[in-house]
Design an enzyme around this catalytic site. Structure first.
Site, PDB file in Angstrom:
ATOM      1  CE  LYS A 142      -1.676   3.251   2.741  1.00  0.00           C
ATOM      2  NZ  LYS A 142      -1.778   4.281   1.736  1.00  0.00           N
ATOM      3  N   GLY A 175       7.012   5.811   7.913  1.00  0.00           N
ATOM      4  CA  GLY A 175       6.101   6.951   7.967  1.00  0.00           C
ATOM      5  C   GLY A 175       6.255   7.674   9.285  1.00  0.00           C
ATOM      6  CB  SER A 176       4.080  10.096  10.970  1.00  0.00           C
ATOM      7  OG  SER A 176       2.893   9.340  11.028  1.00  0.00           O
ATOM      8  CB  VAL A 232       0.930   6.440  11.296  1.00  0.00           C
ATOM      9  CG1 VAL A 232       0.445   5.200  10.556  1.00  0.00           C
ATOM     10  CG2 VAL A 232      -0.009   7.609  11.026  1.00  0.00           C
ATOM     11  N   GLY A 233       3.111   4.937  13.069  1.00  0.00           N
ATOM     12  CA  GLY A 233       3.931   3.741  13.279  1.00  0.00           C
ATOM     13  C   GLY A 233       3.684   3.103  14.638  1.00  0.00           C
ATOM     14  CD  GLU A 261      13.884   2.205   9.339  1.00  0.00           C
ATOM     15  OE1 GLU A 261      14.230   3.304   9.822  1.00  0.00           O
ATOM     16  OE2 GLU A 261      14.544   1.173   9.481  1.00  0.00           O
ATOM     17  CD  GLN A 297       4.150  18.086   5.197  1.00  0.00           C
ATOM     18  OE1 GLN A 297       3.135  17.479   5.549  1.00  0.00           O
ATOM     19  NE2 GLN A 297       5.319  17.920   5.761  1.00  0.00           N
ATOM     20  CD  GLU A 312       9.641  13.918  11.061  1.00  0.00           C
ATOM     21  OE1 GLU A 312       8.591  13.350  11.366  1.00  0.00           O
ATOM     22  OE2 GLU A 312      10.541  13.379  10.393  1.00  0.00           O
TER      23      GLU A 312
HETATM   24  P1  NDP Z   1       2.222   8.814   7.530  1.00  0.00           P
HETATM   25  O1  NDP Z   1       2.558   8.075   8.757  1.00  0.00           O
HETATM   26  O2  NDP Z   1       1.095   9.753   7.569  1.00  0.00           O
HETATM   27  O3  NDP Z   1       1.872   7.780   6.342  1.00  0.00           O
HETATM   28  C1  NDP Z   1       2.736   6.742   5.975  1.00  0.00           C
HETATM   29  C2  NDP Z   1       1.923   5.649   5.338  1.00  0.00           C
HETATM   30  O4  NDP Z   1       1.063   5.066   6.309  1.00  0.00           O
HETATM   31  C3  NDP Z   1       0.998   6.140   4.216  1.00  0.00           C
HETATM   32  O5  NDP Z   1       0.928   5.156   3.219  1.00  0.00           O
HETATM   33  C4  NDP Z   1      -0.327   6.284   4.940  1.00  0.00           C
HETATM   34  O6  NDP Z   1      -1.430   6.245   4.081  1.00  0.00           O
HETATM   35  C5  NDP Z   1      -0.276   5.078   5.852  1.00  0.00           C
HETATM   36  N1  NDP Z   1      -1.160   5.145   7.010  1.00  0.00           N
HETATM   37  C6  NDP Z   1      -1.705   6.238   7.590  1.00  0.00           C
HETATM   38  N2  NDP Z   1      -2.463   5.862   8.649  1.00  0.00           N
HETATM   39  C7  NDP Z   1      -2.379   4.514   8.725  1.00  0.00           C
HETATM   40  C8  NDP Z   1      -2.942   3.551   9.616  1.00  0.00           C
HETATM   41  N3  NDP Z   1      -3.721   3.885  10.638  1.00  0.00           N
HETATM   42  N4  NDP Z   1      -2.645   2.241   9.427  1.00  0.00           N
HETATM   43  C9  NDP Z   1      -1.831   1.871   8.404  1.00  0.00           C
HETATM   44  N5  NDP Z   1      -1.300   2.733   7.530  1.00  0.00           N
HETATM   45  C10 NDP Z   1      -1.557   4.047   7.700  1.00  0.00           C
HETATM   46  O7  NDP Z   1       3.564   9.494   7.052  1.00  0.00           O
HETATM   47  P2  NDP Z   1       3.799  10.395   5.762  1.00  0.00           P
HETATM   48  O8  NDP Z   1       3.360   9.683   4.547  1.00  0.00           O
HETATM   49  O9  NDP Z   1       3.206  11.717   6.016  1.00  0.00           O
HETATM   50  O10 NDP Z   1       5.404  10.449   5.703  1.00  0.00           O
HETATM   51  C11 NDP Z   1       6.133  11.325   6.445  1.00  0.00           C
HETATM   52  C12 NDP Z   1       6.747  10.660   7.642  1.00  0.00           C
HETATM   53  O11 NDP Z   1       7.524   9.547   7.241  1.00  0.00           O
HETATM   54  C13 NDP Z   1       7.714  11.565   8.371  1.00  0.00           C
HETATM   55  O12 NDP Z   1       7.469  11.518   9.755  1.00  0.00           O
HETATM   56  C14 NDP Z   1       9.093  10.999   8.067  1.00  0.00           C
HETATM   57  O13 NDP Z   1      10.073  11.255   8.994  1.00  0.00           O
HETATM   58  C15 NDP Z   1       8.780   9.559   7.931  1.00  0.00           C
HETATM   59  N6  NDP Z   1       9.793   8.879   7.133  1.00  0.00           N
HETATM   60  C16 NDP Z   1      10.703   8.094   7.776  1.00  0.00           C
HETATM   61  C17 NDP Z   1      11.724   7.469   7.090  1.00  0.00           C
HETATM   62  C18 NDP Z   1      12.682   6.584   7.808  1.00  0.00           C
HETATM   63  O14 NDP Z   1      13.299   5.750   7.159  1.00  0.00           O
HETATM   64  N7  NDP Z   1      12.863   6.692   9.114  1.00  0.00           N
HETATM   65  C19 NDP Z   1      11.887   7.624   5.649  1.00  0.00           C
HETATM   66  C20 NDP Z   1      10.884   8.484   5.055  1.00  0.00           C
HETATM   67  C21 NDP Z   1       9.874   9.064   5.794  1.00  0.00           C
HETATM   68  P3  NDP Z   1      -2.043   7.568   3.360  1.00  0.00           P
HETATM   69  O15 NDP Z   1      -1.070   8.661   3.552  1.00  0.00           O
HETATM   70  O16 NDP Z   1      -2.192   7.178   1.957  1.00  0.00           O
HETATM   71  O17 NDP Z   1      -3.349   7.805   4.028  1.00  0.00           O
END
Ligand code: NDP
Length: 499
Positions: free
Chosen positions: A174, A227-228, A231-232, A249, A330, A384
């Site tokens: 996804k 991701g964030s 959420v993680g 991550e 954003q 962040e």
């Molecule tokens: P998000 O956490 O908002 O989203 C990441 C992914 O998770 C998207 O595909 C999103 O879907 C999905 N998602 C959102 N809610 C849920 C849920 N409840 N259950 C499962 N999946 C969900 O992050 P961003 O996309 O805004 O990315 C930015 C963040 O990613 C920053 O905090 C950044 O630091 C981090 N990041 C970390 C990296 C690392 O390696 N440490 C590398 C790159 C980024 P959708 O958005 O489509 O709704």
């Protein structure tokens, strides 16, 4: 006219069962560039079922043969690098030269992961019994769920999916809602490379409608998420309670330390690239500079001049140095942080607003921003922001800089600029981050080294590098007794007390 795209489930391209779609927009001008399925739990169910069915035969394909498909995918990506890079810039804004780098990471990862197919080493060790053989081997986990963000829409799926597939797993993928087209190219290429139907399934849609059902689905054994942090951690709680392997991550608040003996021109180049590249939306972006008080003002002057001189624009146009943020939300988030910084008493030395002139006013642009005189505990120095906002914090010593760095909630990357080799080594030892750079900015990871962070950035795993298979394999220990009789470990050859 915007093109219409579909999910890939069991080797077929299909619309979401519910028939809903969402639009993908260009953040440089707001134009619609594609229409994608807004899938739901029933589509996730179909994808998991397809992946489960494919797993039975995929895990038995010899690893070197699985890896050859990944290698072929790498070749196809190489041939299509420009097409994918342009699509990426159009859908998430980073300038073309950086989008090319993102695709290049996918190519590098394909070649690296393909090599793993002929390594994937296990361990043999002597048994404690005679005529008994002992070894351990990596085996796939099963069906893995991969959930990715928009900021590295090609590289991050590559870091996860390529090792997962080489290891013999099947996957449900996804991608982020802001970058579906990059994901579509990724999956399309694997199909062309000869991946059997159902091994890699792509489901477009939101986190709540697709990501969350993936975490809850009993047919998915492991989730790999980038991701964030918010959420993680939610995924870890939910998936952990179901006994799944969860690899995270997450966020970063990466610092560059600049000592009084540093080459300030080099530091300026590196900080500008780390802070304003990808419009500050890299997980490894530098968002705080811990600068020695003796060079604070000189460095601040150089950075302010650099920030003001950067050319904003559509990332597809030659000469553009900073593209738009990924979407209007954003922009709101970044601007809110700039207001917080000002209210907290930091000095706004450059930027701090949206450009209003000409075509920039139509896109999600934000000026490269520099704050000076920032307290180490100020929110803009701690949280962040994920935008082109840089905070300069004055320090008196290396020890103080390291202490501030290590007090962060996050621990992804850090860097030191110094000409003193003793200080460089002390920093390499004492900076508590997953990645440390010396005389280099906080971005620039290479695929053949482990990638990931400490504390709030991750949960102990590393992607890529020699660790790439760890999130996607189990260890199986195998004993073969060829003595022809019952041999009891720990009993038949035990050392008796006092003997
Ligand atoms: P998000 O956490 O908002 O989203 C990441 C992914 O998770 C998207 O595909 C999103 O879907 C999905 N998602 C959102 N809610 C849920 C849920 N409840 N259950 C499962 N999946 C969900 O992050 P961003 O996309 O805004 O990315 C930015 C963040 O990613 C920053 O905090 C950044 O630091 C981090 N990041 C970390 C990296 C690392 O390696 N440490 C590398 C790159 C980024 P959708 O958005 O489509 O709704």
């Amino acid at each position: 006219m915007a093109e219409t795209y579909q999910n890939s489930i069991g080797g077929r391209w299909v619309a979401a069962r519910g028939g809903s779609t969402f639009c993908n927009r260009n953040p440089a001008n707001g134009e619609v560039i594609g229409e994608f399925p807004a899938s739901g739990p029933e589509d996730v169910g179909d994808a998991v079922e397809a992946a489960r069915r494919a797993y039975g035969s995929w895990r038995l394909v010899p690893a070197p043969k699985r890896a050859e498909i990944v290698f072929r995918a790498g070749e196809l990506i190489r041939g299509r690098k420009e097409t994918i890079a342009c699509a990426m810039t159009r859908e998430m804004g980073k300038v073309l030269v950086e989008a090319r780098g993102d695709v290049q990471e996918g190519i590098d990862m394909a070649y690296l992961a393909a090599g793993e197919g002929r390594r994937m080493y296990g361990v043999t060790t002597p048994s404690e019994m005679r005529d008994k053989w002992a070894m351990s081997a990596r085996v796939p986990i099963g069906v893995v769920g991969v959930v990715t963000p928009w900021n590295f829409p090609f590289a991050i799926p590559a870091w996860k999916l390529m090792p997962a597939l080489v290891a013999g797993n099947t996957a449900v993928f996804k991608p982020a809602g802001d970058t579906p087209e990059s994901a579509w190219h990724f999956v399309r290429i694997f199909e062309e490379a000869g991946l059997p139907p159902g091994v890699l399934n792509l489901v477009f849609g939101s986190g709540s409608q697709v990501g969350d059902p993936m975490v809850a689905h009993p047919g998915i054994q492991a989730i790999s998420f980038t991701g964030s942090t918010e959420v993680g951690l939610g995924i870890a709680a939910k998936g952990g309670a179901l006994g799944k392997r969860i690899t995270l991550e997450m966020g970063g608040k990466n610092a560059i330390i600049v000592m009084e003996d540093a080459d300030l021109q080099l530091a300026t180049d590196a900080i500008a690239w780390s802070a304003f590249g990808t419009t500050g939306q890299r997980c490894t972006a530098c968002s705080r500079v811990l600068v020695h008080e003796r060079v604070h003002d000189a460095l601040a002057a150089l950075l302010v001049e650099r920030a003001r001189g950067l050319k904003l624009g559509d990332g597809l146009e030659p000469g553009t140095e900073v593209g738009p943020l990924v979407n209007p939300a954003q922009v709101e988030r970044v601007h809110a942080y700039v207001e917080i910084g000002t209210q907290e008493g930091a000095r706004l030395a450059a930027g701090g607003g949206r450009p209003t002139d000409g075509r920039l006013a139509r896109g999600s642009f934000y000026q490269p921003t520099v704050f000076t005189g920032v307290r180490p505990d100020a929110r803009i120095a701690v949280e962040e922001i994920f935008g082109p906002v840089l905070a300069l914090v004055r320090v008196r010593s290396l020890e103080e800089a390291i202490e501030i760095n290590n007090a962060s909630r996050y621990g992804l990357s850090s860097s030191i600029f110094t000409a003193d080799v003793n200080r460089a080594f002390a920093a390499m030892r004492d900076l508590d981050t997953g990645i440390v750079y010396v005389n280099h900015g906080t971005t620039g990871a290479e695929t053949h080294l482990p990638f990931g962070g400490t504390r709030g950035t991750g949960n102990g795993h590393r992607e890529a590098g020699h660790t790439m298979l760890d999130p996607f394999t189990e260890w199986k220990s195998i004993y073969v007794d060829f003595s022809g009789r019952l041999q009891r470990a720990q009993i038949d050859n035990a050392t008796e007390p006092g003997s």
